[in-house]
Scaffold this motif. Structure first.
Motif, PDB file in Angstrom:
ATOM      1  N   ALA A 296      -4.237   3.729   0.354  1.00 25.03           N
ATOM      2  CA  ALA A 296      -4.627   4.905  -0.427  1.00 25.03           C
ATOM      3  C   ALA A 296      -5.529   5.839   0.370  1.00 25.03           C
ATOM      4  O   ALA A 296      -6.175   6.703  -0.211  1.00 25.03           O
ATOM      5  N   GLY A 297      -5.546   5.703   1.688  1.00 28.40           N
ATOM      6  CA  GLY A 297      -6.410   6.532   2.511  1.00 28.40           C
ATOM      7  C   GLY A 297      -5.659   7.625   3.235  1.00 28.40           C
ATOM      8  O   GLY A 297      -4.550   8.024   2.844  1.00 28.40           O
TER       9      GLY A 297
ATOM     10  N   LYS B 168       2.871  10.002   3.012  1.00 29.96           N
ATOM     11  CA  LYS B 168       3.403  10.611   1.784  1.00 29.96           C
ATOM     12  C   LYS B 168       3.766  12.076   2.014  1.00 29.96           C
ATOM     13  O   LYS B 168       4.808  12.564   1.548  1.00 29.96           O
ATOM     14  N   ASP B 169       2.903  12.785   2.737  1.00 34.35           N
ATOM     15  CA  ASP B 169       3.173  14.201   2.983  1.00 34.35           C
ATOM     16  C   ASP B 169       4.485  14.401   3.734  1.00 34.35           C
ATOM     17  O   ASP B 169       5.232  15.362   3.485  1.00 34.35           O
TER      18      ASP B 169
ATOM     19  N   ILE C 152       2.349   2.382  -3.399  1.00 33.71           N
ATOM     20  CA  ILE C 152       2.110   1.047  -3.950  1.00 33.71           C
ATOM     21  C   ILE C 152       0.613   0.767  -3.950  1.00 33.71           C
ATOM     22  O   ILE C 152       0.039   0.384  -2.916  1.00 33.71           O
ATOM     23  N   PRO C 153      -0.057   0.960  -5.074  1.00 39.56           N
ATOM     24  CA  PRO C 153      -1.501   0.689  -5.120  1.00 39.56           C
ATOM     25  C   PRO C 153      -1.785  -0.804  -5.036  1.00 39.56           C
ATOM     26  O   PRO C 153      -0.955  -1.641  -5.395  1.00 39.56           O
ATOM     27  N   THR C 154      -2.961  -1.126  -4.560  1.00 38.16           N
ATOM     28  CA  THR C 154      -3.358  -2.536  -4.448  1.00 38.16           C
ATOM     29  C   THR C 154      -3.248  -3.243  -5.786  1.00 38.16           C
ATOM     30  O   THR C 154      -2.865  -4.416  -5.862  1.00 38.16           O
TER      31      THR C 154
ATOM     32  N   GLY D  50       0.025   1.002   5.332  1.00 42.55           N
ATOM     33  CA  GLY D  50      -1.134   1.814   5.697  1.00 42.55           C
ATOM     34  C   GLY D  50      -2.444   1.245   5.218  1.00 42.55           C
ATOM     35  O   GLY D  50      -3.445   1.949   5.185  1.00 42.55           O
ATOM     36  N   VAL D  51      -2.458  -0.029   4.821  1.00 39.01           N
ATOM     37  CA  VAL D  51      -3.693  -0.647   4.337  1.00 39.01           C
ATOM     38  C   VAL D  51      -4.164  -1.685   5.343  1.00 39.01           C
ATOM     39  O   VAL D  51      -3.409  -2.563   5.753  1.00 39.01           O
TER      40      VAL D  51
END
Length: 964
Positions: free
Chosen positions: A253-254, A261-262, A309-311, A353-354
């Motif tokens: 989410a950073g 995403k962009d 995909i959020p944690t 990306g996490v």
């Protein structure tokens, strides 16, 4: 390294502490990146930024740029900007700036050329050392003795205050390539997906998408993505061959995830939510969503879906624990990942990306992967993995090797294509460099010229927090790296491999006495240090073991502190003792520490009994450090930080008013006393009966303990949303000397108080009048709680006659007045099961404890610990507020405040965090040899409070200052 052409004198730079030679120019050196990294084309400063620096410094700056033919900006552009292009940096360079770590030989050459006296120099880079990376231990050692005057500033640690996603103060990186890593990573992932699908016999427009580096610029790459997206939407006759729709999943989410995403937005993908993934599994490849549900078109039309995909969508609590972000980060061992079961089966491609560290559950472990791949012979849907984080064998355990831009992927389990490129932004080198250069320029300027224009305080703070080494010394919180360096040096001396870190020094041995309510956060801090071995000693062995949690550097031992032989042995086997025991136990523990020359750290006030041990401790070179909790603890540390600046600026304190308290959050306060207990109720009850001594409005005030509650402050306005009152906290007068405030006569106010919600003091005063807070034992153990109230109250009236429960209304009326029977006190007594029950109600389920001596305050504390405990989901909060009034030499008046508002969560109370972690961080400073003071003291020296407050800020406990 600040120098002037006009004033030839010796000046000092806060980033380089030794004196300066009389040379005219400050020199910046811009490195070429390691020639072995053939694709690394980025630069830390663009030619435009160099031109800007040179123009604003009026001839006081020189810039050397190492020649490099592959850099995204040519040598000639730097020459045109006014820099001197050189084959290699000269010994005159004051600040060495680059992107990634330099070759060791370049570092050694530059340091060795500086002469016998050494050259003070700042190095700014992504050093990849602060996590203890073994392969860069030799680099870290290069900046330490025998080298002198070297300071290492790591780009990754350049952070500034911000507000986190949870609304709490945090720190955010100020100069990073994360967005570009995500953007390029998405491009690589899409291109790789095209190849992976082709291996499955599926042709797609993704196969023809140029890789990012082939586009040259971000603008051109976005255009290529849009063109590919048009081809996707216009394609026909493409068969999914049973694969189903193409689904790209992005974790994190950073900035990395945002960049990815962009780029997918440029492709114009169809976005879905994580909980919709299962609906896509067997659908035609071109299913799209609408407000009316799922719409199906021709199965031949190719479509790409994407999902953030959020944690929270794949991390779940064990044993039914609900996911809570704060709780997850504080106690990750209580959670597990279900990504392989709930998310991965529906994805074509993962863009990871996490980041990951060893204390967190892996997103997909190797055992998880085995179940994902299955054994039925059916191919899994997942065909491509782009690990932007490059955590080898990390969150995605099966990613076990790095790749390069020229060899971008390898074939992994199940035939997946896996990419893990650690210099992704270099594919769009010019754009990425321009972005990074704009962000880092203020800090390069500040490192070169400390007195330059700009936000000096904020920029210095950011630079200071980014230092790993200063003047050849490893700083907190990086001191745990020193044993690794020493081990590496030892291995080199003994003829082992230069990269060997097998030899390790002995771990620091911490003995933690107690395993109760504040132990958990303290254990977390100690356990996070690989160079620490923690022994949790408790008479409740199962409770102590609950804190071990499979940590290899933590053990639980059974210990009764009344067993002097066992206590002596435990103390003698430690380096530092940390006591969570009640304060009366501390002098005995301290005597053992003095005997065996071990340091002791506690959160309790320094009592007269402890102070009496001062000479003995000093004689043995022992530190007995107390008052390292919240109050006392953070309150004093925050005050000392302000007072250090006050002294530096030559101002005088004329008023000091401090408030501190631990309370339930407002929604959990609808109970008697408007208070709940996250630790010992007895401490709260006894504190409400202490004598108080303070100064307000130039008047010295003394209050006897039995009058403290009746003389409370009914309204304390600090936070608009909180209805607070206050009690004077003990003796405030000695703090004039402790804090260095000057003579008490020169202060208008000198006050320390305890915060409570309005109504607390009046109700507790009623309880005191009823004898419930008395320390005098009752004549017998009461049979139930109603008799407890009767016996306590009757003794207050001096009744010797035999009483029954029927006499209780008269006793209450005599003590509290006739209004007691319809007051808030009566309602509270009913809720606490202290009044006779209605015949139809059930008896209290809380038994009277079988105490040897039935002391009312002990019995009442036991009752409150059950009746006023926190329910699941309720939080507590810790509040701190200092208010200083300062007088300047010119007669002006300045107001300064420092405030803390910290909330707990389901994993740990705010009280346990602010006490336990403060205690642990202070103890680690002692263990690391950073506290030189000896004897009995509190956290009043900079060597204690500065590093402890810094460590607390890094875990979200931030005392915010405002100077007006």
């Amino acid at each position: 390294m600040l120098r002037s052409l006009r004033i030839r004198t010796t000046l000092r730079n806060p980033y380089s502490m030794s004196t300066l030679s009389k040379r005219d120019l400050t020199t910046l050196g811009l490195r070429r990146e390691d020639p072995k990294r053939i694709w690394e084309r980025r630069t830390a400063l663009t030619p435009g930024a160099v031109r800007e620096l040179l123009s604003e410094q009026n001839g006081e700056l020189a810039v050397e740029v190492e020649s490099c033919a592959r850099r995204c900006f040519s040598d000639s552009l730097y020459t045109e900007a006014g820099a001197k292009v050189v084959p290699s940096l000269s010994k005159e360079v004051d600040v060495v700036l680059g992107i990634k770590e330099p070759p060791l030989e370049d570092v050694h050459r530059l340091i060795s050329q500086s002469g016998a006296e050494g050259k003070e120099r700042n190095w700014m880079m992504f050093s990849h050392t602060h996590k203890g990376q073994e392969y860069n231990t030799p680099l870290l050692a290069s900046f330490l003795p025998p080298a002198e005057h070297q300071t290492l500033i790591d780009h990754e640690l350049l952070t500034a205050p911000s507000i986190g996603k949870d609304g709490k103060p945090s720190r955010a990186r100020v100069a990073a390539f994360g967005w570009y890593a995500g953007a390029v990573g998405a491009g690589e992932a899409l291109s790789m997906t095209g190849v992976a699908l082709l291996k499955r016999g599926i042709g797609s427009p993704l196969l023809h998408l140029p890789r990012p580096y082939a586009s040259g610029t971000l603008v051109e790459f976005k255009a290529a993505l849009r063109k590919c997206g048009e081809n996707v939407r216009s394609s026909s006759g493409l068969s999914s061959q049973g694969h189903g729709p193409v689904v790209i999943g992005i974790t994190g989410a950073g900035n990395v995830s945002t960049g990815a995403k962009d780029m997918l937005d440029e492709l114009n993908v169809e976005w879905i939510k994580a909980d919709e993934l299962a609906n896509l599994k067997d659908a035609p490849a071109n299913r799209v969503s609408s407000l009316l549900g799922w719409i199906f078109h021709s199965a031949d039309k190719f479509q790409v879906y994407a999902c953030m995909i959020p944690t929270s969508s794949f991390i779940v609590g064990q044993d039914g624990l609900q996911f809570d972000r704060m709780g997850y980060y504080q106690s990750p061992e209580k959670y597990k990942s279900v990504f392989a079961d709930k998310i991965a089966p529906y994805l074509t491609t993962i863009i990871n990306g996490v980041g990951w560290s060893s204390k967190f559950p892996r997103t997909i472990s190797n055992s998880d992967l085995a179940s994902l791949l299955g054994s039925s012979g059916e191919k899994q849907k997942l065909v491509a993995v782009q690990d932007i984080t490059c955590d080898k064998e990390g969150g995605l355990e099966f990613v076990d090797q790095f790749t390069t831009i020229d060899n971008p992927y390898f074939e992994g389990p199940g035939g997946m294509l896996i990419s893990s490129i650690d210099i992704l932004p270099s594919e769009l080198a010019a754009d990425a460099s321009s972005h990074f250069s704009s962000k880092i320029l203020p800090y390069v300027r500040r490192a070169l010229f400390p007195d330059s224009q700009g936000d000096k305080a904020a920029e210095e703070d950011t630079l200071n927090k980014a230092k790993i080494v200063e003047q050849g010394k490893i700083l907190e919180p990086h001191s745990w790296l020193l044993p690794k360096v020493e081990a590496w040096k030892s291995s080199v001396t003994n003829g082992h491999s230069s990269n060997s870190t097998d030899a390790t020094s002995q771990p620091k041995k911490i003995l933690l006495l107690g395993s109760g309510l504040v132990a958990g956060p303290a254990v977390e801090v100690f356990a996070a240090r690989p160079d620490v071995h923690l022994s949790i000693a408790s008479n409740n062995l199962s409770e102590a073991r609950s804190h071990v949690k499979n940590r290899t550097n933590v053990e639980a031992i059974s210990l009764d502190v009344g067993d002097q032989v066992a206590l002596r042995e435990a103390v003698s086997a430690s380096d530092v003792v940390v006591s969570l025991l009640p304060a009366p136990f501390h002098p005995e523990v301290a005597r053992h520490c003095i005997e065996h020359e071990k340091h002791l750290v506690t959160a309790s006030y320094v009592s007269p009994e402890m102070k009496a041990l001062d000479d003995a401790a000093k004689a043995k070179g022992v530190l007995l450090l107390g008052e390292c909790g919240l109050d006392p603890g953070i309150d004093s540390m925050a005050a000392m930080r302000i007072l250090e600046r006050v002294k530096r600026e030559g101002k005088k304190v004329t008023s000091f008013v401090s408030w501190c308290g631990g309370l339930p959050e407002p929604s959990a306060s609808n109970v008697p006393l408007r208070y709940k207990f996250s630790w010992s109720p007895k401490a709260v009850l006894t504190a409400a009966q202490n004598d108080a001594h303070y100064k307000i409005d130039n008047e010295i005030v003394k209050i006897q303990g039995n009058e403290l509650l009746s003389k409370h402050f009914p309204v304390v306005k600090l936070w608009p949303e909180l209805q607070l009152e206050g009690l004077a906290n003990r003796d405030s007068i000695p703090y004039a000397e402790k804090y260095g405030l000057g003579e008490v006569d020169g202060l208008k106010d000198l006050f320390r108080g305890t915060l409570r919600y309005q109504g607390f003091s009046n109700l507790l005063e009623s309880f005191r009048k009823l004898g419930l807070l008395s320390s005098e034992p009752l004549q017998r153990v009461p049979e139930d709680w109603e008799e407890f109230l009767l016996l306590s109250a009757a003794r207050q009236l001096g009744y010797n006659k035999s009483l029954t429960i029927e006499d209780l209304p008269v006793v209450l009326s005599d003590l509290l007045g006739d209004k007691a029977m319809d007051s808030e006190t009566l309602d509270a007594l009913k809720l606490l099961s202290l009044l006779p029950r209605d015949p139809s109600s059930s008896p209290s389920s809380i038994p009277i404890p079988n105490l040897r001596s039935p002391v009312p305050v002990d019995l009442f504390a036991h009752l409150l610990s059950h009746k006023l405990s926190y329910a699941p989901g309720e939080r507590d909060t810790c509040l701190l507020h200092h208010a200083f009034t300062l007088a300047a030499k010119d007669g002006s008046v300045e107001k300064v405040t420092a405030s803390l508002l910290c909330y707990g969560d389901e994993t740990a109370s705010a009280m346990s965090v602010t006490v336990g972690k403060t205690l642990a961080f202070a103890a680690l400073r002692v263990a690391d040899g950073l506290v030189k003071q000896r004897g009995v003291t509190g956290p009043y020296e900079r060597e204690v409070w500065e590093g402890t407050l810094q460590s607390l800020e890094e875990v979200g406990v931030v005392v915010k200052e405002e100077w007006n």
